[in-house]
Design an enzyme around this catalytic site. Structure first.
Site, PDB file in Angstrom:
ATOM      1  CD  GLU B  50      27.199  36.975  46.838  1.00 24.61           C
ATOM      2  OE1 GLU B  50      28.127  37.555  47.442  1.00 24.61           O
ATOM      3  OE2 GLU B  50      27.105  36.959  45.596  1.00 24.61           O
ATOM      4  CG  PHE B 112      32.805  31.754  34.649  1.00 25.55           C
ATOM      5  CD1 PHE B 112      33.971  32.347  35.134  1.00 25.55           C
ATOM      6  CD2 PHE B 112      31.624  32.481  34.682  1.00 25.55           C
ATOM      7  CE1 PHE B 112      33.957  33.644  35.624  1.00 25.55           C
ATOM      8  CE2 PHE B 112      31.602  33.779  35.177  1.00 25.55           C
ATOM      9  CZ  PHE B 112      32.762  34.359  35.651  1.00 25.55           C
ATOM     10  CD  GLN B 113      30.450  33.792  38.529  1.00 24.40           C
ATOM     11  OE1 GLN B 113      29.266  33.649  38.232  1.00 24.40           O
ATOM     12  NE2 GLN B 113      30.939  34.930  38.995  1.00 24.40           N
ATOM     13  CE  LYS B 162      21.516  30.096  32.083  1.00 20.92           C
ATOM     14  NZ  LYS B 162      21.317  31.459  32.527  1.00 20.92           N
ATOM     15  CG  MET B 478      36.560  39.246  73.799  1.00 20.44           C
ATOM     16  SD  MET B 478      36.248  39.599  75.541  1.00 20.44           S
ATOM     17  CE  MET B 478      34.456  39.598  75.581  1.00 20.44           C
TER      18      MET B 478
END
Lengths: 162, 578
Positions: B50, B112-113, B162, B478
């Site tokens: 993602e 969940f999630q 949802k 760096m």
């Protein structure tokens, strides 16, 4: 310098968090914050008391204005205004002091909103100085509980800066 | 006819002109992905992470100027977008991220999630929404695109439970968007503009400092006109590169921590600094107390909070850079002729030439080992300055900023504010979708490329000819440089002991892998890579690990307190960039 800033916001969930998050995220200080709906239920007004030098206050007002949900920001430092705050003080004076406490409450135009065998609960409204003065006096009589609303402020009518 | 939330969403995206979405599916966004399955006008590009999706949307937006779009699922899908969103926020990139959310009735139940992504992203978005009612969906999408792309642009997140995408309602497209509490200032204050013009007219030693705002507002033409009309040298911030032609003789290149000697000297000696679309970041100003000590500062920016945030400002102008510059030019042209300026500026411009001669951007060419700057120079030479260059973060980024000259805006895509390693490669993928006919090159380090290397699959599957030039020094260069200079060469955890064989990695993904270990192999490898038109290419350039980015302003120092590469007596060949 201490500033009282009033912020007109959309009355949506999460707005308070956006405002308080702005202060915490950028390290600004909040001394007090009060929120309530306005006459228009879609709009809330927040009164924030904060401290900072001119540059910080300028940033605070700009950053507040930048938030999408903020409709208007007024820094009362620049405006002639009235400020009020309310406190509730629960005191438990000794028997011999009870009259004195009642008398002091009266002098300060306080109201007894609850009274029991041991305690009085006094409501005091006013500006900061008055409240500080009253609280100082009450300390001598044994404050059991203390709560304050945070400041609210409003500009005086028709005052323009010269 | 009633439409499902998912259908409404897709219809809204079409009306917003969206052609590409970068995304990753999951449980609560199934309805959206199902609707997109039959969609002909919108292509969903499946990334492999993602974070990659959001950086790709970001790169797409930076390259095209359009709003980039990403769709991810709830919970981990949403939290994986946070770095990408914060990155876009710091660099003012317009993107809209849609995250799935558990059904409204489960929100707050630790389902969940489930993650409170609206809470998490509140400080790093321009605005964000949780859509609780399907009837608010179309209006919310419309507002999100409007907010993301207007004023000072930025990321907007919309959280979609949802049940909102699965439910059905009538589709009503709001024709007009009006947000009473959101009214960006475009026209600058007339009086302030006049003040600014007068300061510019009066100045004997002016410098323009151009930032990302010039590119965002499309003001390159106006900027060039102003600089040329008034003979004012122009330095650019990292975000401003390309806003003014890098090959122009008034260009001083980049300023700041790794800016050119002449840019930093110009700012420190100027009597007027004109900041255009900049926010005076600490990497640019160094120690603010001694920044531009002799200069009055004119600051033009659309975001009032940028003004006087970091440095004192004498003439603030809040407004759209393009509109404000037009007004300033008008005043300058109408009130005074050009002849006067050239005389006043002559000695100042001469001073620029002298500084440029004194300490040009250089590096030591070596016949045995590849110098990273040499790779960038070769890329510049072979692409004739026409490529879209993405960068990762660190030495690779600074060398790409110093040794490649950008003549046009939206040609240098780099994570400026947040400094996100792993940005360049997915951003290059996004840029390649936005500009399919352009050559897109990501200049990377061996550390950074490993942060989003999985997107190789995305590039292969979509037949994207993105080129990745890995300046492979086996170090987090760096940080190693700082350790060498300021931590007594104690290379704590900057040596990447195991670096994968990037050629084999590329081949494993069915991409092309090439390697150069000697200077004479650099050009053939690049030529070979440029021939590939249907696959990504990894070019593994094994470079000198000792090489450091110079000039360098140590943290907390003034920008004229620069460190330079030590001169070696036996040195023969010092190559200057043209």
């Amino acid at each position: 310098m201490r500033h009282t800033i009033s912020v007109l916001v959309e009355n949506k969930f999460g707005v308070l968090s956006r405002i308080s998050g702005l202060f915490s995220g950028r390290g600004y200080n909040i001394e007090s914050l009060s929120v309530g709906e306005t006459i228009d239920p879609q709009i809330s007004i927040m009164t924030i008391v904060t401290t900072g030098d001119d540059q910080i206050i300028e940033q605070i007002t700009k950053q507040l204005n930048k938030l999408i949900d903020v409709i208007k920001v007024v820094d009362f430092m620049e405006v002639d205004h009235v400020e009020r705050e309310m406190v509730l003080v629960k005191v438990a004076p000794k028997k011999e002091d009870k009259t004195e406490v009642l008398r002091l409450a009266e002098i300060f135009r306080g109201r007894i909103v609850d009274s029991g065998p041991k305690t009085f609960t006094i409501e005091i409204t006013g500006d900061e100085k008055k409240i500080e003065a009253f609280v100082e006096l009450m300390k001598g009589y044994g404050i059991k509980e203390f709560v304050r609303t945070g400041k609210v402020a409003m500009a005086r009518e028709g005052v323009k800066k010269a | 006819m009633k439409k499902s939330g998912a259908e409404i969403l897709v219809e809204c995206l079409k009306r917003e002109g969206v052609k590409h979405i970068f995304g990753y599916p999951g449980g609560v966004v199934l309805n959206i992905f199902d609707t997109l399955y039959d969609e002909k006008d919108i292509k969903l590009i499946l990334t492999r992470h993602e974070q990659g999706a959001v950086h790709a949307a970001d790169g797409y937006a930076r390259a095209s100027g359009k709003v980039g779009v990403a769709i991810v699922t709830s919970g981990p899908g949403a939290t994986n977008t946070v770095t990408g969103i914060a990155n876009a926020s710091m660099d003012s990139v317009p993107i809209v991220v849609f995250s799935g959310q558990v059904p409204t009735m489960l929100i707050g139940n630790d389902a969940f999630q489930e993650a409170d992504i609206v809470g998490i992203t509140r400080p790093c978005t321009k605005y964000n929404y949780l859509v609780k009612d399907i009837n608010d969906l179309a209006k919310t999408v419309r507002e999100a695109f409007y907010i993301a792309s207007t004023g000072r642009p930025g990321p907007v997140l919309i959280d979609l439970p949802k049940d909102v995408t699965a439910g059905k309602t009538d589709f009503i497209w709001p024709q007009h968007i009006q947000i009473r509490s959101y009214n960006p200032t475009y026209e600058g204050n007339k009086w302030m503009i006049k003040q600014a013009a007068h300061e510019i007219a009066r100045a004997k030693k002016p410098v323009i400092m151009a930032g990302g705002g010039v590119i965002l507002s499309g003001a390159s033409k106006e900027l060039k006109e102003l600089a040329e009309f008034m003979d004012i040298p122009v330095t650019m911030t990292l975000m401003g590169l390309g806003g003014f032609p890098g090959t122009h003789n008034l260009s001083l290149g980049m300023l700041g921590m790794h800016g050119t000697y002449y840019a930093n000297m110009a700012v420190q000696n100027a009597d007027l600094l004109i900041g255009i679309g900049v926010r005076f970041d600490d990497r640019v100003t160094g120690k603010t107390a001694s920044f531009a000590p002799n200069a009055k500062i004119v600051h033009i920016d659309i975001d009032p909070t940028s003004i006087r945030k970091n440095v004192r400002v004498d003439v603030p102008v809040v407004g759209d850079v393009k509109l404000v510059l037009k007004e300033i030019l008008k005043i300058l042209k109408e009130e005074v002729g050009k002849e006067q300026w050239s005389a006043i500026r002559k000695s100042w411009l001469k001073q620029m030439e002298q500084w440029k001669k004194e300490r040009p951007l250089t590096y030591r060419y070596d016949e045995k080992i590849i110098k990273p700057e040499f790779v960038i120079e070769k890329i510049y030479e072979l692409t004739k300055g026409n490529a879209i260059i993405c960068t990762e973060v660190g030495q690779n980024q600074m060398w790409a900023a110093q040794f490649y000259k950008y003549d046009k805006p939206r040609r240098f895509l780099s994570s400026g504010g947040l400094g996100t390693m792993g940005f360049g490669f997915p951003a290059a993928i996004g840029a390649q979708f936005a500009c399919p006919n352009d050559l897109v090159i990501d200049i990377a380090g061996d550390g950074s490329i490993q942060m989003n290397i999985q997107e190789l699959a995305t590039a292969v599957i979509n037949k994207l000819p993105v080129k990745v030039a890995i300046l492979n020094n086996h170090y987090l260069g760096m940080v190693r440089q700082w350790q060498e200079l300021f931590f007594r060469e104690r290379y704590s955890h900057t040596y990447l002991d195991v670096v994968p064989d990037f050629v084999k990695v590329a081949e494993a993904y069915n991409a092309v892998g090439l390697r150069a270990t000697k200077p004479e192999e650099v050009e053939p490898v690049l030529r070979e890579a440029l021939k590939v038109k249907d696959k990504p290419v990894f070019m593994d350039f094994v470079v000198d690990w000792r090489e450091k980015v110079y000039p360098m302003v140590p943290a907390g120092a003034s920008i004229d307190e620069m460190l330079f590469e030590e001169e070696k007596k036996e040195e023969k060949k010092v190559r200057a960039v043209k």
